[in-house]
Design a protein around this motif. Structure first.
Motif, PDB file in Angstrom:
ATOM      1  N   ILE A  75       0.839  -1.203   0.000  1.00  0.00           N
ATOM      2  CA  ILE A  75       0.000   0.000   0.000  1.00  0.00           C
ATOM      3  C   ILE A  75       0.868   1.244   0.000  1.00  0.00           C
ATOM      4  CG2 ILE A  75      -1.576   1.361   1.439  1.00  0.00           C
ATOM      5  CD1 ILE A  75      -2.962  -1.287   2.167  1.00  0.00           C
ATOM      6  N   LEU A  76       1.908   1.266   0.807  1.00  0.00           N
ATOM      7  CA  LEU A  76       2.809   2.418   0.859  1.00  0.00           C
ATOM      8  C   LEU A  76       3.478   2.652  -0.498  1.00  0.00           C
ATOM      9  CD1 LEU A  76       4.148   4.617   2.575  1.00  0.00           C
ATOM     10  CD2 LEU A  76       5.924   2.940   3.137  1.00  0.00           C
ATOM     11  N   LEU A  77       3.951   1.593  -1.125  1.00  0.00           N
ATOM     12  CA  LEU A  77       4.592   1.734  -2.443  1.00  0.00           C
ATOM     13  C   LEU A  77       3.596   2.189  -3.505  1.00  0.00           C
ATOM     14  CD1 LEU A  77       6.937  -1.392  -2.474  1.00  0.00           C
ATOM     15  CD2 LEU A  77       7.621   1.019  -2.425  1.00  0.00           C
ATOM     16  N   LEU A  78       2.400   1.635  -3.480  1.00  0.00           N
ATOM     17  CA  LEU A  78       1.391   2.033  -4.471  1.00  0.00           C
ATOM     18  C   LEU A  78       0.957   3.479  -4.279  1.00  0.00           C
ATOM     19  CD1 LEU A  78      -0.680  -1.261  -4.563  1.00  0.00           C
ATOM     20  CD2 LEU A  78       0.650  -0.290  -6.455  1.00  0.00           C
ATOM     21  N   LEU A  79       0.776   3.895  -3.029  1.00  0.00           N
ATOM     22  CA  LEU A  79       0.421   5.295  -2.774  1.00  0.00           C
ATOM     23  C   LEU A  79       1.548   6.236  -3.206  1.00  0.00           C
ATOM     24  CD1 LEU A  79      -1.385   5.059   0.679  1.00  0.00           C
ATOM     25  CD2 LEU A  79      -2.405   5.597  -1.545  1.00  0.00           C
ATOM     26  N   THR A  80       2.789   5.821  -2.984  1.00  0.00           N
ATOM     27  CA  THR A  80       3.934   6.617  -3.425  1.00  0.00           C
ATOM     28  C   THR A  80       3.937   6.735  -4.946  1.00  0.00           C
ATOM     29  OG1 THR A  80       5.217   5.919  -1.507  1.00  0.00           O
ATOM     30  CG2 THR A  80       6.460   6.786  -3.387  1.00  0.00           C
ATOM     31  N   HIS A  81       3.683   5.612  -5.620  1.00  0.00           N
ATOM     32  CA  HIS A  81       3.641   5.647  -7.080  1.00  0.00           C
ATOM     33  C   HIS A  81       2.503   6.536  -7.574  1.00  0.00           C
ATOM     34  CE1 HIS A  81       2.257   4.259 -11.068  1.00  0.00           C
ATOM     35  NE2 HIS A  81       3.512   4.550 -11.331  1.00  0.00           N
ATOM     36  N   LEU A  82       1.328   6.424  -6.967  1.00  0.00           N
ATOM     37  CA  LEU A  82       0.195   7.252  -7.374  1.00  0.00           C
ATOM     38  C   LEU A  82       0.510   8.739  -7.204  1.00  0.00           C
ATOM     39  CD1 LEU A  82      -2.766   5.165  -5.897  1.00  0.00           C
ATOM     40  CD2 LEU A  82      -2.244   5.507  -8.313  1.00  0.00           C
ATOM     41  N   ALA A  83       1.123   9.093  -6.085  1.00  0.00           N
ATOM     42  CA  ALA A  83       1.472  10.501  -5.845  1.00  0.00           C
ATOM     43  C   ALA A  83       2.507  10.983  -6.865  1.00  0.00           C
ATOM     44  CB  ALA A  83       2.001  10.676  -4.425  1.00  0.00           C
ATOM     45  N   ALA A  84       3.531  10.162  -7.114  1.00  0.00           N
ATOM     46  CA  ALA A  84       4.567  10.549  -8.082  1.00  0.00           C
ATOM     47  C   ALA A  84       3.986  10.673  -9.493  1.00  0.00           C
ATOM     48  CB  ALA A  84       5.707   9.532  -8.061  1.00  0.00           C
ATOM     49  N   ALA A  85       3.100   9.763  -9.861  1.00  0.00           N
ATOM     50  CA  ALA A  85       2.498   9.799 -11.199  1.00  0.00           C
ATOM     51  C   ALA A  85       1.615  11.034 -11.369  1.00  0.00           C
ATOM     52  CB  ALA A  85       1.698   8.523 -11.449  1.00  0.00           C
ATOM     53  N   LEU A  86       0.858  11.369 -10.350  1.00  0.00           N
ATOM     54  CA  LEU A  86       0.019  12.574 -10.415  1.00  0.00           C
ATOM     55  C   LEU A  86       0.874  13.842 -10.449  1.00  0.00           C
ATOM     56  CD1 LEU A  86      -2.855  11.530  -8.006  1.00  0.00           C
ATOM     57  CD2 LEU A  86      -2.993  11.831 -10.492  1.00  0.00           C
ATOM     58  N   PHE A  87       1.957  13.850  -9.684  1.00  0.00           N
ATOM     59  CA  PHE A  87       2.889  14.981  -9.692  1.00  0.00           C
ATOM     60  C   PHE A  87       3.498  15.140 -11.089  1.00  0.00           C
ATOM     61  CE2 PHE A  87       7.176  16.738  -9.018  1.00  0.00           C
ATOM     62  CZ  PHE A  87       6.861  17.903  -8.357  1.00  0.00           C
ATOM     63  N   TYR A  88       3.928  14.045 -11.686  1.00  0.00           N
ATOM     64  CA  TYR A  88       4.508  14.068 -13.027  1.00  0.00           C
ATOM     65  C   TYR A  88       3.484  14.567 -14.050  1.00  0.00           C
ATOM     66  CZ  TYR A  88       6.371  12.580 -17.479  1.00  0.00           C
ATOM     67  OH  TYR A  88       6.792  12.563 -18.786  1.00  0.00           O
ATOM     68  N   ARG A  89       2.240  14.081 -13.942  1.00  0.00           N
ATOM     69  CA  ARG A  89       1.197  14.496 -14.872  1.00  0.00           C
ATOM     70  C   ARG A  89       0.941  15.991 -14.778  1.00  0.00           C
ATOM     71  NH1 ARG A  89      -3.507  16.251 -15.550  1.00  0.00           N
ATOM     72  NH2 ARG A  89      -4.884  15.630 -17.215  1.00  0.00           N
ATOM     73  N   HIS A  90       0.930  16.517 -13.559  1.00  0.00           N
ATOM     74  CA  HIS A  90       0.715  17.950 -13.371  1.00  0.00           C
ATOM     75  C   HIS A  90       1.817  18.767 -14.055  1.00  0.00           C
ATOM     76  CE1 HIS A  90      -0.235  21.770 -11.492  1.00  0.00           C
ATOM     77  NE2 HIS A  90       1.017  21.840 -11.080  1.00  0.00           N
ATOM     78  N   HIS A  91       3.065  18.372 -13.850  1.00  0.00           N
ATOM     79  CA  HIS A  91       4.181  19.109 -14.461  1.00  0.00           C
ATOM     80  C   HIS A  91       4.218  18.924 -15.974  1.00  0.00           C
ATOM     81  CE1 HIS A  91       5.994  20.955 -10.991  1.00  0.00           C
ATOM     82  NE2 HIS A  91       5.681  19.856 -10.316  1.00  0.00           N
ATOM     83  N   SER A  92       3.837  17.766 -16.444  1.00  0.00           N
ATOM     84  CA  SER A  92       3.771  17.522 -17.879  1.00  0.00           C
ATOM     85  C   SER A  92       2.691  18.392 -18.526  1.00  0.00           C
ATOM     86  CB  SER A  92       3.477  16.037 -18.122  1.00  0.00           C
ATOM     87  OG  SER A  92       3.361  15.760 -19.481  1.00  0.00           O
ATOM     88  N   LEU A  93       1.562  18.535 -17.847  1.00  0.00           N
ATOM     89  CA  LEU A  93       0.480  19.381 -18.354  1.00  0.00           C
ATOM     90  C   LEU A  93       0.925  20.846 -18.419  1.00  0.00           C
ATOM     91  CD1 LEU A  93      -2.429  19.801 -19.307  1.00  0.00           C
ATOM     92  CD2 LEU A  93      -3.099  19.908 -16.890  1.00  0.00           C
ATOM     93  N   LEU A 139      -0.622   4.367 -13.670  1.00  0.00           N
ATOM     94  CA  LEU A 139      -1.424   4.917 -12.575  1.00  0.00           C
ATOM     95  C   LEU A 139      -2.716   4.105 -12.424  1.00  0.00           C
ATOM     96  CD1 LEU A 139      -1.429   8.343 -11.420  1.00  0.00           C
ATOM     97  CD2 LEU A 139      -3.689   7.698 -12.150  1.00  0.00           C
ATOM     98  N   PHE A 140      -3.340   3.780 -13.540  1.00  0.00           N
ATOM     99  CA  PHE A 140      -4.553   2.956 -13.541  1.00  0.00           C
ATOM    100  C   PHE A 140      -4.272   1.595 -12.902  1.00  0.00           C
ATOM    101  CE2 PHE A 140      -7.294  -0.200 -15.579  1.00  0.00           C
ATOM    102  CZ  PHE A 140      -8.550   0.376 -15.521  1.00  0.00           C
ATOM    103  N   LEU A 141      -3.176   0.943 -13.322  1.00  0.00           N
ATOM    104  CA  LEU A 141      -2.833  -0.370 -12.765  1.00  0.00           C
ATOM    105  C   LEU A 141      -2.535  -0.284 -11.269  1.00  0.00           C
ATOM    106  CD1 LEU A 141      -0.587  -2.005 -15.510  1.00  0.00           C
ATOM    107  CD2 LEU A 141      -3.036  -2.338 -15.086  1.00  0.00           C
ATOM    108  N   SER A 142      -1.851   0.758 -10.845  1.00  0.00           N
ATOM    109  CA  SER A 142      -1.574   0.933  -9.416  1.00  0.00           C
ATOM    110  C   SER A 142      -2.861   1.115  -8.625  1.00  0.00           C
ATOM    111  CB  SER A 142      -0.649   2.137  -9.181  1.00  0.00           C
ATOM    112  OG  SER A 142       0.642   1.857  -9.643  1.00  0.00           O
ATOM    113  N   ALA A 143      -3.800   1.866  -9.182  1.00  0.00           N
ATOM    114  CA  ALA A 143      -5.081   2.071  -8.504  1.00  0.00           C
ATOM    115  C   ALA A 143      -5.863   0.757  -8.409  1.00  0.00           C
ATOM    116  CB  ALA A 143      -5.894   3.138  -9.231  1.00  0.00           C
ATOM    117  N   VAL A 144      -5.805  -0.059  -9.454  1.00  0.00           N
ATOM    118  CA  VAL A 144      -6.462  -1.374  -9.430  1.00  0.00           C
ATOM    119  C   VAL A 144      -5.864  -2.238  -8.323  1.00  0.00           C
ATOM    120  CG1 VAL A 144      -6.662  -3.555 -10.700  1.00  0.00           C
ATOM    121  CG2 VAL A 144      -7.219  -1.414 -11.841  1.00  0.00           C
ATOM    122  N   LEU A 145      -4.537  -2.300  -8.284  1.00  0.00           N
ATOM    123  CA  LEU A 145      -3.866  -3.108  -7.250  1.00  0.00           C
ATOM    124  C   LEU A 145      -4.157  -2.584  -5.851  1.00  0.00           C
ATOM    125  CD1 LEU A 145      -0.434  -3.780  -8.952  1.00  0.00           C
ATOM    126  CD2 LEU A 145      -2.111  -5.496  -8.255  1.00  0.00           C
TER     127      LEU A 145
END
Length: 162
Positions: A75-93, A139-145
């Protein structure tokens, strides 16, 4: 169990294909896009796939026994990945907004900031490649897991262990 694993692999490939299809539906920066966003149909298709994949992962997690510590670390790793992916998406946008500003500047000699914000907000066709890409697929796969693990923990806590 083999059928569950094969089904998960097939569904993962289908989801990846849908994400790439949505990615390719993005018009060029500064170009007109017509009416509507056909990628929204893909988004609607991903909702039932999310549910089915979560149930399949939950089924696998019920089959194999893991310690509570393993679930917590996951759970900790998946939440970390979700946060990093959302952060990356924001900066990419934000970077893509700069690309659109430059394309409008090159084409018309100026740009309207409100227009740039309008076409790069929500589910606009102009940002399909921001909403559908490898990052958002992962991000989708991490949310599923994450959902499957949470449901598995709730299932264990309720005493419905198999």
């Amino acid at each position: 169990m083999k059928a569950v694993k094969v089904t998960l692999c097939i569904l993962t490939l289908i989801v990846f294909g849908l994400f790439m299809l949505g990615y390719w539906m993005t018009p060029a920066p500064g170009a007109s896009s017509g009416n509507g966003n056909p990628a929204l149909l893909i988004l609607m298709g991903l909702i039932p796939l999310f549910i089915v994949m979560t149930v399949l992962w939950w089924t696998l997690l019920r089959r194999y026994s893991f310690q509570a510590r393993t679930y917590c670390m996951s759970i900790l790793l998946l939440l970390t990945h979700l946060a990093a992916a959302l952060f990356y998406r924001h900066h990419s946008l934000e970077a893509y907004r700069g690309v659109i500003r430059q394309a409008l500047l090159n084409r018309y000699g100026t740009w309207d900031e409100q227009y740039v914000q309008n076409i790069t907000t929500g589910l606009s066709i102009h940002i399909n490649h921001q909403n559908f890409n490898v990052n958002t697929f992962l991000l989708f796969l991490s949310a599923v897991l994450l959902a499957a693990i949470v449901f598995r923990i709730l299932d264990r806590t309720a005493g419905r262990d198999s």
